[in-house]
Motif scaffolding. Structure first.
Motif, mmCIF file in Angstrom:
data_model
loop_
_atom_site.group_PDB
_atom_site.id
_atom_site.type_symbol
_atom_site.label_atom_id
_atom_site.label_comp_id
_atom_site.label_asym_id
_atom_site.label_seq_id
_atom_site.Cartn_x
_atom_site.Cartn_y
_atom_site.Cartn_z
ATOM 1 N N GLN A 21 63.049 -35.370 -43.812
ATOM 2 C CA GLN A 21 62.593 -33.986 -43.813
ATOM 3 C C GLN A 21 61.105 -33.886 -43.488
ATOM 4 O O GLN A 21 60.681 -33.054 -42.675
ATOM 5 N N LYS A 22 60.302 -34.768 -44.101
ATOM 6 C CA LYS A 22 58.856 -34.729 -43.843
ATOM 7 C C LYS A 22 58.549 -35.137 -42.407
ATOM 8 O O LYS A 22 57.669 -34.545 -41.758
ATOM 9 N N LEU A 23 59.279 -36.127 -41.897
ATOM 10 C CA LEU A 23 59.005 -36.585 -40.536
ATOM 11 C C LEU A 23 59.424 -35.539 -39.501
ATOM 12 O O LEU A 23 58.701 -35.316 -38.513
ATOM 13 N N CYS A 24 60.563 -34.891 -39.713
ATOM 14 C CA CYS A 24 60.982 -33.825 -38.793
ATOM 15 C C CYS A 24 59.975 -32.680 -38.803
ATOM 16 O O CYS A 24 59.637 -32.108 -37.753
ATOM 17 N N PHE A 25 59.488 -32.349 -39.991
ATOM 18 C CA PHE A 25 58.496 -31.280 -40.109
ATOM 19 C C PHE A 25 57.220 -31.599 -39.335
ATOM 20 O O PHE A 25 56.723 -30.783 -38.544
ATOM 21 N N VAL A 26 56.700 -32.812 -39.538
ATOM 22 C CA VAL A 26 55.424 -33.137 -38.911
ATOM 23 C C VAL A 26 55.587 -33.308 -37.394
ATOM 24 O O VAL A 26 54.662 -32.995 -36.628
ATOM 25 N N ASP A 144 59.707 -46.852 -45.779
ATOM 26 C CA ASP A 144 60.614 -45.715 -45.574
ATOM 27 C C ASP A 144 60.558 -45.215 -44.139
ATOM 28 O O ASP A 144 61.581 -44.826 -43.563
ATOM 29 N N LEU A 145 59.361 -45.228 -43.574
ATOM 30 C CA LEU A 145 59.215 -44.791 -42.185
ATOM 31 C C LEU A 145 59.994 -45.702 -41.238
ATOM 32 O O LEU A 145 60.668 -45.229 -40.310
ATOM 33 N N LEU A 157 62.337 -53.680 -31.317
ATOM 34 C CA LEU A 157 61.053 -54.204 -30.848
ATOM 35 C C LEU A 157 59.914 -53.252 -31.201
ATOM 36 O O LEU A 157 58.832 -53.679 -31.635
ATOM 37 N N ILE A 158 60.140 -51.947 -31.052
ATOM 38 C CA ILE A 158 59.085 -50.967 -31.349
ATOM 39 C C ILE A 158 58.785 -50.921 -32.841
ATOM 40 O O ILE A 158 57.619 -50.898 -33.256
ATOM 41 N N THR A 159 59.836 -50.913 -33.686
ATOM 42 C CA THR A 159 59.593 -50.853 -35.127
ATOM 43 C C THR A 159 58.876 -52.105 -35.629
ATOM 44 O O THR A 159 58.004 -52.022 -36.496
ATOM 45 N N GLU A 160 59.217 -53.272 -35.072
ATOM 46 C CA GLU A 160 58.537 -54.496 -35.498
ATOM 47 C C GLU A 160 57.090 -54.513 -35.025
ATOM 48 O O GLU A 160 56.199 -54.984 -35.735
ATOM 49 N N LEU A 161 56.849 -53.990 -33.834
ATOM 50 C CA LEU A 161 55.459 -53.893 -33.376
ATOM 51 C C LEU A 161 54.659 -52.950 -34.266
ATOM 52 O O LEU A 161 53.489 -53.207 -34.586
ATOM 53 N N LEU A 162 55.276 -51.835 -34.688
ATOM 54 C CA LEU A 162 54.595 -50.913 -35.589
ATOM 55 C C LEU A 162 54.241 -51.596 -36.901
ATOM 56 O O LEU A 162 53.136 -51.423 -37.435
ATOM 57 N N VAL A 232 63.326 -54.455 -44.564
ATOM 58 C CA VAL A 232 62.616 -53.728 -45.614
ATOM 59 C C VAL A 232 63.644 -53.138 -46.569
ATOM 60 O O VAL A 232 64.771 -52.824 -46.183
ATOM 61 N N TYR A 233 63.243 -52.990 -47.825
ATOM 62 C CA TYR A 233 64.161 -52.501 -48.850
ATOM 63 C C TYR A 233 63.489 -51.395 -49.643
ATOM 64 O O TYR A 233 62.292 -51.466 -49.952
ATOM 65 N N SER A 234 64.236 -50.373 -49.975
ATOM 66 C CA SER A 234 63.727 -49.288 -50.804
ATOM 67 C C SER A 234 64.877 -48.740 -51.643
ATOM 68 O O SER A 234 65.943 -48.433 -51.111
ATOM 69 N N ASP A 235 64.658 -48.676 -52.953
ATOM 70 C CA ASP A 235 65.683 -48.145 -53.857
ATOM 71 C C ASP A 235 65.337 -46.743 -54.330
ATOM 72 O O ASP A 235 65.913 -46.247 -55.302
#
Length: 262
Positions: A21-26, A144-145, A157-162, A232-235
């Motif tokens: 939601q935050k990413l779509c907004f921005v 999370d991003l 490839l793009i996400t790992e470069l980021l 990456v992990y997020s609970d």
């Protein structure tokens, strides 16, 4: 700074809001900021400031310092847009639009009206885009991003470069801070001559220390069984906020309507 940024992203008051939601907004605000008039771009910068400082409760001083750093980079590019220099003979052609100027020998140094207008437009757009970037940095943890980008089928490839860029920007800053601290403890930067010598040492040692830190980082990845794909992990559980969705929708529609009225 890396650790401070992580603290704010994991403790801000918008942490429980869905990162999608935050990413779509921005992203919507960023697209609007690239198309609307400069006055509305300044309004967008103020609006995102309310979201970041007011809603997310990021300290105003921290947010202001981050905007100031971006503003300093912007100020270094503005003089090249505003200031022009021509030969004295060209003044008589009447093709210039000087607002103020001074003659230096056979040259005429002046500030042009078109250059000033262009600098103001670029400055307003940069402030609006920077406020969008800071909103993402302060409210969405990088893990999370990355998960959101992978859900959106962004190439690996793009996400790992980021991820690597995010890690090494702060690694670079940490190396600079450590070198400067070591130099100050040994009397560096006390005089102009010592300042120049200390800066030279930092520049010469920066690449070596950065490569060493990269080597240690690679060894740590190999020790953890790195196979070429960052996991990456997020609970954290997230909610979809209707209140923020309505405000963001009304705000974006209002910006578009205001742009048509200008």
């Amino acid at each position: 700074m890396h650790h401070h940024l992580d603290v704010y992203t994991y403790t801000n008051h918008l942490r429980h809001i869905s990162p999608q939601q935050k990413l779509c907004f921005v992203i919507a605000v960023l697209l609007i900021a690239l198309m609307v008039h400069p006055i509305l771009q300044l309004l967008i910068a103020a609006w995102l400031g309310v979201w970041t400082v007011g809603y997310a409760r990021i300290p105003a001083k921290i947010y202001g310092n981050a905007m100031m750093v971006a503003g300093l980079f912007l100020l270094t590019s503005i003089p090249a847009l505003m200031i022009s220099i021509v030969s004295v003979e060209q003044i008589a052609t009447g093709q210039l639009d000087p607002m103020a100027g001074v003659t230096l020998g056979n040259w005429y140094l002046f500030i042009s009206r078109s250059g000033l207008l262009q600098a103001m437009q670029i400055g307003a757009r940069s402030l609006a885009c920077t406020s969008c970037l800071l909103f993402v940095l302060f409210t969405i943890p990088f893990t999370d991003l990355l998960q959101v980008l992978r859900q959106w089928r962004v190439p690996t490839l793009i996400t790992e470069l980021l991820l690597l860029m995010y890690r090494f920007v702060f690694l670079f800053l940490e190396v600079v801070a450590e070198l400067q601290l070591a130099q100050r403890s040994r009397g560096g930067y006390r005089t102009r001559k010592r300042w120049m010598y200390s800066v030279g040492l930092v520049v010469s040692q920066l690449l070596v220390r950065s490569l060493q830190q990269y080597h240690y980082f690679s060894l740590a990845l190999m020790a953890r069984g790195f196979n070429g794909n960052f996991q990456v992990y997020s609970d954290q559980s997230y909610i979809y906020s209707k209140r923020y969705a309505i405000e963001s929708l009304v705000g974006c529609i209002g910006l578009v309507i205001l742009d048509f009225r200008f």
